[in-house]
Design a protein around this motif. Structure first.
Motif, PDB file in Angstrom:
ATOM      1  N   UNK A 202       0.816  -1.209   0.000  1.00  0.00           N
ATOM      2  CA  UNK A 202       0.000   0.000   0.000  1.00  0.00           C
ATOM      3  C   UNK A 202       0.854   1.266   0.000  1.00  0.00           C
ATOM      4  N   UNK A 203       2.043   1.164   0.572  1.00  0.00           N
ATOM      5  CA  UNK A 203       2.959   2.302   0.577  1.00  0.00           C
ATOM      6  C   UNK A 203       3.812   2.351  -0.678  1.00  0.00           C
ATOM      7  N   UNK A 204       3.666   1.332  -1.545  1.00  0.00           N
ATOM      8  CA  UNK A 204       4.510   1.142  -2.732  1.00  0.00           C
ATOM      9  C   UNK A 204       5.997   1.115  -2.362  1.00  0.00           C
ATOM     10  N   UNK A 205       6.285   0.422  -1.285  1.00  0.00           N
ATOM     11  CA  UNK A 205       7.669   0.197  -0.854  1.00  0.00           C
ATOM     12  C   UNK A 205       8.045  -1.227  -1.246  1.00  0.00           C
ATOM     13  N   UNK A 206       9.041  -1.385  -2.086  1.00  0.00           N
ATOM     14  CA  UNK A 206       9.419  -2.698  -2.571  1.00  0.00           C
ATOM     15  C   UNK A 206      10.406  -3.403  -1.657  1.00  0.00           C
ATOM     16  N   UNK A 207      10.393  -4.719  -1.728  1.00  0.00           N
ATOM     17  CA  UNK A 207      11.400  -5.522  -1.017  1.00  0.00           C
ATOM     18  C   UNK A 207      12.620  -5.603  -1.920  1.00  0.00           C
ATOM     19  N   UNK A 208      13.700  -4.966  -1.528  1.00  0.00           N
ATOM     20  CA  UNK A 208      14.855  -4.828  -2.420  1.00  0.00           C
ATOM     21  C   UNK A 208      15.926  -5.887  -2.189  1.00  0.00           C
ATOM     22  N   UNK A 209      15.791  -6.679  -1.124  1.00  0.00           N
ATOM     23  CA  UNK A 209      16.801  -7.709  -0.860  1.00  0.00           C
ATOM     24  C   UNK A 209      16.157  -8.853  -0.087  1.00  0.00           C
ATOM     25  N   UNK A 210      16.490 -10.075  -0.456  1.00  0.00           N
ATOM     26  CA  UNK A 210      16.028 -11.231   0.294  1.00  0.00           C
ATOM     27  C   UNK A 210      14.572 -11.583   0.048  1.00  0.00           C
ATOM     28  N   UNK A 211      14.063 -12.481   0.887  1.00  0.00           N
ATOM     29  CA  UNK A 211      12.703 -12.983   0.780  1.00  0.00           C
ATOM     30  C   UNK A 211      11.926 -12.677   2.047  1.00  0.00           C
ATOM     31  N   UNK A 212      10.608 -12.693   1.925  1.00  0.00           N
ATOM     32  CA  UNK A 212       9.772 -12.520   3.103  1.00  0.00           C
ATOM     33  C   UNK A 212       9.969 -13.681   4.064  1.00  0.00           C
ATOM     34  N   UNK A 213       9.694 -13.440   5.322  1.00  0.00           N
ATOM     35  CA  UNK A 213       9.867 -14.424   6.384  1.00  0.00           C
ATOM     36  C   UNK A 213      11.331 -14.841   6.553  1.00  0.00           C
ATOM     37  N   UNK A 214      12.232 -13.959   6.150  1.00  0.00           N
ATOM     38  CA  UNK A 214      13.630 -14.055   6.532  1.00  0.00           C
ATOM     39  C   UNK A 214      13.962 -12.764   7.267  1.00  0.00           C
ATOM     40  N   UNK A 215      14.619 -12.906   8.411  1.00  0.00           N
ATOM     41  CA  UNK A 215      14.693 -11.801   9.367  1.00  0.00           C
ATOM     42  C   UNK A 215      15.445 -10.590   8.822  1.00  0.00           C
ATOM     43  N   UNK A 216      16.520 -10.809   8.075  1.00  0.00           N
ATOM     44  CA  UNK A 216      17.268  -9.686   7.536  1.00  0.00           C
ATOM     45  C   UNK A 216      16.443  -8.881   6.550  1.00  0.00           C
ATOM     46  N   UNK A 217      15.816  -9.567   5.615  1.00  0.00           N
ATOM     47  CA  UNK A 217      15.000  -8.911   4.611  1.00  0.00           C
ATOM     48  C   UNK A 217      13.811  -8.187   5.242  1.00  0.00           C
ATOM     49  N   UNK A 218      13.161  -8.813   6.202  1.00  0.00           N
ATOM     50  CA  UNK A 218      12.007  -8.184   6.852  1.00  0.00           C
ATOM     51  C   UNK A 218      12.413  -6.965   7.669  1.00  0.00           C
ATOM     52  N   UNK A 219      13.590  -7.005   8.285  1.00  0.00           N
ATOM     53  CA  UNK A 219      14.037  -5.830   9.044  1.00  0.00           C
ATOM     54  C   UNK A 219      14.313  -4.660   8.103  1.00  0.00           C
ATOM     55  N   UNK A 220      14.849  -4.942   6.918  1.00  0.00           N
ATOM     56  CA  UNK A 220      15.091  -3.896   5.929  1.00  0.00           C
ATOM     57  C   UNK A 220      13.774  -3.316   5.424  1.00  0.00           C
TER      58      UNK A 220
END
Length: 309
Positions: A202-220
């Motif tokens: 909804x914020x149009x913020x993309x996941x730029x590294x890693x996968x969901x449900x992986x702690x590093x990627x989710x923290x980013x």
């Protein structure tokens, strides 16, 4: 610049903690996420948002019995332009003998967590506790911690750092939280409704590294959502200093939010909700917002701090 996720195992733990220490003075923002084996103690009804004591006890029961799988930390400069991501992989959890929620483990497997590698090469939480002081992240009240629905994240981190079960009651947990991590804790679930994936879309913020449900990627992703929300004027600023006011709070556990609502027609958020702790929820839709409402009247309490954003 797209940050790479640094995978940390036992062999490079000390070096990466020194890397964090060397960067900490330039990165006042830190976001946190954890992966763990689901929850095994669940209330037999929907949690009462007013029953903070019961909800803390359920969180404590789960954290005390379960073992962490991953810890993700993202450090950022104040503008969100430079970010560094670490993903700590722990060896403590053994799916053959330790308590877990089967569906949660299958989900983590699906999203790429290598449980066998963690058991063979991962970090022992006792080793992590002994060396974590190197990082200068504890007792550092100049840092601002960003989280998304972060009660369990801080619960597991506190359990590891102290090598003890969580405090018996919520007031003692609040005291330890303030002592170890300071008063600058921002939980985005105070501001928006839905899970992290839905909010980022909804914020149009993309996941730029890693996968969901992986702690590093989710923290980013959590950090990037925070930066976008701040750009949209969703946080209150002090009239005196022009700096953002951040509560000492976790979604559903601590303090009252002081956020500006996202929707023009939605009533202001009052109190905390989540895992059913403190006050009624008044969710604010992300879609269709053209301008935020004026700041909600709010009076600081002793746990409030001013963040240098």
């Amino acid at each position: 610049m797209v940050p790479a996720v640094r995978s940390v195992f036992s062999c490079n733990l000390e070096q990466e903690l020194w890397n964090i220490r060397s960067a900490i003075d330039r990165f006042p923002l830190i976001s946190i996420d954890t992966e763990f084996p689901g929850t095994i103690y669940k209330q037999d009804r929907r949690p009462d948002p007013h029953d903070s004591v019961t909800n803390y006890q359920f969180m404590k029961a789960n954290v005390d019995e379960l073992k962490i799988i991953q810890l993700g930390l993202t450090l950022s400069d104040a503008q969100g332009n430079r970010r560094c991501v670490w993903e700590f992989n722990f060896k403590d959890f053994d799916m053959d003998s330790d308590l877990h929620d089967k569906d949660s483990i299958e989900l983590l497997k699906k999203h790429g967590i290598d449980f066998l590698k963690n058991r063979e090469c991962g970090i022992d939480s006792r080793e992590f506790a002994a060396k974590f002081w190197i990082s200068n992240l504890l007792f550092n009240h100049s840092l601002s911690w960003i989280t998304f629905h972060g009660a369990y994240d801080f619960g597991f981190l506190m359990k590891i750092v102290t090598q003890q079960k969580l405090p018996l009651d919520l007031p003692d947990f609040k005291y330890q939280l303030l002592r170890y991590f300071g008063s600058r804790i921002v939980d985005l679930k105070h501001t928006v409704h839905g899970g992290l994936e839905r909010v980022s879309e909804n914020l149009t913020v993309g996941r730029v590294a890693g996968m969901s449900h992986q702690a590093g990627s989710d923290s980013l992703l959590t950090l990037d959502c925070f930066i976008e929300l701040r750009k949209r004027g969703c946080f209150v600023k002090s009239e005196d200093s022009g700096l953002m006011q951040a509560p000492f709070g976790l979604y559903g556990l601590v303090s009252k939010p002081c956020w500006t609502p996202l929707g023009r027609c939605s009533p202001p958020l009052r109190g905390l909700y989540g895992h059913g702790i403190v006050s009624k929820p008044r969710w604010v839709p992300l879609g269709g917002c053209s301008a935020p409402l004026a700041a909600v009247p709010w009076r600081p309490n002793p746990f409030i701090a001013i963040c240098p954003f």
